[in-house]
Design a protein around this motif. Structure first.
Motif, mmCIF file in Angstrom:
data_model
loop_
_atom_site.group_PDB
_atom_site.id
_atom_site.type_symbol
_atom_site.label_atom_id
_atom_site.label_comp_id
_atom_site.label_asym_id
_atom_site.label_seq_id
_atom_site.Cartn_x
_atom_site.Cartn_y
_atom_site.Cartn_z
ATOM 1 N N GLU A 190 10.406 -1.874 -17.917
ATOM 2 C CA GLU A 190 10.541 -1.342 -19.083
ATOM 3 C C GLU A 190 10.151 0.233 -18.922
ATOM 4 O O GLU A 190 9.540 0.756 -17.884
ATOM 5 C CB GLU A 190 9.819 -1.825 -20.242
ATOM 6 C CG GLU A 190 10.139 -3.301 -20.824
ATOM 7 C CD GLU A 190 9.322 -3.975 -21.665
ATOM 8 O OE1 GLU A 190 8.256 -3.214 -21.910
ATOM 9 O OE2 GLU A 190 9.555 -4.838 -21.981
ATOM 10 N N GLY A 191 10.531 1.022 -19.806
ATOM 11 C CA GLY A 191 10.077 2.554 -19.679
ATOM 12 C C GLY A 191 10.223 3.208 -18.622
ATOM 13 O O GLY A 191 11.320 3.094 -17.841
ATOM 14 N N GLY A 192 9.760 4.331 -18.184
ATOM 15 C CA GLY A 192 9.937 5.133 -17.131
ATOM 16 C C GLY A 192 9.708 4.441 -15.717
ATOM 17 O O GLY A 192 10.090 5.092 -14.852
ATOM 18 N N GLU A 193 9.412 3.268 -15.667
ATOM 19 C CA GLU A 193 9.268 2.390 -14.491
ATOM 20 C C GLU A 193 10.401 1.276 -14.428
ATOM 21 O O GLU A 193 10.264 0.578 -13.469
ATOM 22 C CB GLU A 193 7.879 1.810 -14.306
ATOM 23 C CG GLU A 193 6.843 2.958 -14.100
ATOM 24 C CD GLU A 193 5.582 2.238 -13.910
ATOM 25 O OE1 GLU A 193 5.222 1.029 -14.423
ATOM 26 O OE2 GLU A 193 4.513 2.764 -13.523
ATOM 27 N N GLY A 194 11.236 1.299 -15.432
ATOM 28 C CA GLY A 194 12.335 0.346 -15.295
ATOM 29 C C GLY A 194 13.368 0.616 -14.223
ATOM 30 O O GLY A 194 13.418 1.555 -13.831
ATOM 31 N N PRO A 195 14.479 -0.261 -14.550
ATOM 32 C CA PRO A 195 15.576 -0.321 -13.418
ATOM 33 C C PRO A 195 16.417 0.803 -13.578
ATOM 34 O O PRO A 195 16.418 1.329 -12.301
ATOM 35 C CB PRO A 195 16.249 -1.514 -14.046
ATOM 36 C CG PRO A 195 15.414 -2.421 -14.759
ATOM 37 C CD PRO A 195 14.491 -1.774 -15.309
ATOM 38 N N GLU A 196 16.535 1.660 -14.471
ATOM 39 C CA GLU A 196 17.192 2.709 -14.583
ATOM 40 C C GLU A 196 16.631 3.772 -13.784
ATOM 41 O O GLU A 196 17.227 4.988 -13.554
ATOM 42 C CB GLU A 196 17.633 3.249 -15.762
ATOM 43 C CG GLU A 196 16.438 3.624 -16.997
ATOM 44 C CD GLU A 196 16.063 2.282 -17.669
ATOM 45 O OE1 GLU A 196 15.670 2.604 -18.793
ATOM 46 O OE2 GLU A 196 16.034 1.307 -17.116
ATOM 47 N N TYR A 197 15.208 3.651 -13.370
ATOM 48 C CA TYR A 197 14.363 4.870 -12.865
ATOM 49 C C TYR A 197 14.078 4.390 -11.490
ATOM 50 O O TYR A 197 13.402 5.172 -10.858
ATOM 51 C CB TYR A 197 13.401 5.229 -13.685
ATOM 52 C CG TYR A 197 13.598 5.855 -15.147
ATOM 53 C CD1 TYR A 197 14.067 7.033 -15.108
ATOM 54 C CD2 TYR A 197 13.456 4.852 -16.232
ATOM 55 C CE1 TYR A 197 14.080 7.602 -16.500
ATOM 56 C CE2 TYR A 197 13.703 5.678 -17.270
ATOM 57 C CZ TYR A 197 14.112 6.691 -17.497
ATOM 58 O OH TYR A 197 14.338 7.355 -18.729
ATOM 59 N N ALA B 18 0.909 -1.143 0.060
ATOM 60 C CA ALA B 18 0.063 0.105 0.087
ATOM 61 C C ALA B 18 0.944 1.272 -0.083
ATOM 62 O O ALA B 18 1.684 1.538 0.766
ATOM 63 C CB ALA B 18 -0.825 -0.053 1.190
ATOM 64 N N GLY B 19 0.453 2.244 -0.948
ATOM 65 C CA GLY B 19 1.269 3.448 -0.829
ATOM 66 C C GLY B 19 2.607 3.317 -1.754
ATOM 67 O O GLY B 19 3.397 4.250 -1.990
ATOM 68 N N GLU B 20 3.189 2.039 -2.104
ATOM 69 C CA GLU B 20 4.534 1.922 -2.878
ATOM 70 C C GLU B 20 4.064 2.292 -4.147
ATOM 71 O O GLU B 20 3.398 1.702 -4.977
ATOM 72 C CB GLU B 20 4.959 0.272 -2.512
ATOM 73 C CG GLU B 20 6.344 0.092 -3.316
ATOM 74 C CD GLU B 20 6.881 -1.086 -2.967
ATOM 75 O OE1 GLU B 20 6.715 -1.885 -4.000
ATOM 76 O OE2 GLU B 20 6.920 -1.495 -1.863
ATOM 77 N N PRO B 21 5.260 2.931 -4.876
ATOM 78 C CA PRO B 21 5.175 3.306 -6.166
ATOM 79 C C PRO B 21 5.126 1.911 -7.218
ATOM 80 O O PRO B 21 5.893 0.942 -6.788
ATOM 81 C CB PRO B 21 6.359 4.284 -6.635
ATOM 82 C CG PRO B 21 6.675 4.763 -4.936
ATOM 83 C CD PRO B 21 6.321 3.597 -4.221
ATOM 84 N N HIS B 22 4.543 2.090 -8.403
ATOM 85 C CA HIS B 22 4.607 0.853 -9.236
ATOM 86 C C HIS B 22 5.837 0.775 -9.858
ATOM 87 O O HIS B 22 6.381 2.123 -10.264
ATOM 88 C CB HIS B 22 3.625 1.115 -10.274
ATOM 89 C CG HIS B 22 3.574 -0.152 -11.048
ATOM 90 N ND1 HIS B 22 4.120 -0.164 -12.235
ATOM 91 C CD2 HIS B 22 2.552 -1.292 -11.033
ATOM 92 C CE1 HIS B 22 3.878 -1.501 -12.758
ATOM 93 N NE2 HIS B 22 3.075 -2.161 -12.064
ATOM 94 N N GLY C 193 15.447 4.106 -8.601
ATOM 95 C CA GLY C 193 15.890 5.257 -7.525
ATOM 96 C C GLY C 193 15.459 6.420 -7.511
ATOM 97 O O GLY C 193 15.348 7.215 -6.460
ATOM 98 N N LYS C 194 14.493 6.656 -8.489
ATOM 99 C CA LYS C 194 13.707 7.961 -8.373
ATOM 100 C C LYS C 194 12.177 7.774 -8.161
ATOM 101 O O LYS C 194 11.521 8.861 -8.168
ATOM 102 C CB LYS C 194 14.135 8.717 -9.842
ATOM 103 C CG LYS C 194 15.361 8.985 -10.318
ATOM 104 C CD LYS C 194 15.588 9.601 -11.874
ATOM 105 C CE LYS C 194 17.037 9.778 -12.124
ATOM 106 N NZ LYS C 194 17.062 10.311 -13.469
ATOM 107 N N LEU C 195 11.840 6.662 -8.294
ATOM 108 C CA LEU C 195 10.284 6.575 -7.964
ATOM 109 C C LEU C 195 9.915 6.814 -6.442
ATOM 110 O O LEU C 195 8.870 7.214 -6.565
ATOM 111 C CB LEU C 195 10.083 4.945 -8.342
ATOM 112 C CG LEU C 195 10.190 4.821 -9.872
ATOM 113 C CD1 LEU C 195 9.805 3.274 -10.135
ATOM 114 C CD2 LEU C 195 9.301 5.628 -10.859
#
Length: 248
Positions: free
Chosen positions: A33-40, A25-29, A42-44
């Motif tokens: 791939e894309g903007g939710e992929g591994p390179e991102y 609950a409350g955790e970002p998806h 740490g920013k989520l």
């Protein structure tokens, strides 16, 4: 065996502490791939910062390990595996109480195991079609993960049972029967050990990784059936950062 400290956040990931399935609950998806992929990752979320700034992240290339006198491994997985789930990030099999991994004089309780396609770790630069992670918790709350690499070859009966029972829809689960887990366990006498992290958010560090260097075989058609569910659910290799790898 060196004891690992308790890793914050594990309590909320009881079913899948390494490949967190359905977001809490409350955790970002997050995804692959894309903007939710591994390179991102740490920013989520602030809780995911270790994914970007951690110095002991997993997976890595298991290259140039040091020879060492490491403890004997003794997987004791005879208590059964009652349920299988498609949790949105992988196929996960829950372990019944009583399944344990003995490492020298230390005993770890098996929580669950799951799969990544392709493999997350590389072995001296080689990437495998699949990797299986057996996730254990020690008496101190720390995690030990036994990694098994799956190579193309003959059909694997244990993996066939898993594929036959795996729900096709994310978020679904089912009873699992008839699994002979020995088909997913190669010779445990040779392995590489190092200190790493969860391979998914929150990427917490202090995970004791034990990766067997003898792969098990699965058929090309079996790999394709898993890939139909998860074309890519593997985090890229991370910098080693002078960590010591020890090999039997």
């Amino acid at each position: 065996m060196e004891r690992r400290s308790f890793i914050k956040g594990f309590a909320g990931l009881a079913l899948c502490p390494v490949c967190a399935g359905a977001a809490a609950a409350g955790e970002p998806h997050w995804g692959y791939e894309g903007g939710e992929g591994p390179e991102y990752w740490g920013k989520l979320s602030e809780e995911f910062r270790a994914c970007a700034i951690g110095r002991g992240q997993s997976p890595i290339d298991l290259d140039h390990p040091q020879r060492a006198d490491l403890p004997k491994l003794d997987p004791r997985y005879a208590a059964g595996f009652p349920r299988i789930a498609n949790n949105g990030h992988t196929v996960q099999i829950d372990a019944a109480p009583g399944n344990r991994l003995v490492v020298g004089e230390d005993v770890y309780d098996l929580i669950q195991f799951h799969f990544h396609h392709p493999s997350e770790h590389r072995l001296r630069g080689r990437r495998f079609p699949l990797e299986c992670h057996f996730v254990h918790r020690g008496t101190d709350g720390g995690l030990a993960v036994l990694g098994v690499l799956l190579a193309r070859g003959r059909a694997n009966g244990a993996f066939e049972t898993i594929l036959a029972h795996a729900p096709q829809q994310a978020g679904a689960s089912a009873a699992l029967t008839g699994l002979d887990i020995s088909g997913l366990l190669p010779d445990a006498g040779r392995y590489v050990r190092y200190s790493g992290s969860l391979t998914t958010p929150p990427c917490s560090e202090g995970v004791d990784w034990i990766v067997l260097t003898t792969p098990v075989e699965v058929a090309e058609t079996q790999v394709a059936r898993f890939a139909a569910l998860y074309p890519n659910n593997a985090r890229p290799v991370q910098p080693r950062n002078r960590r010591i790898l020890r090999e039997t």
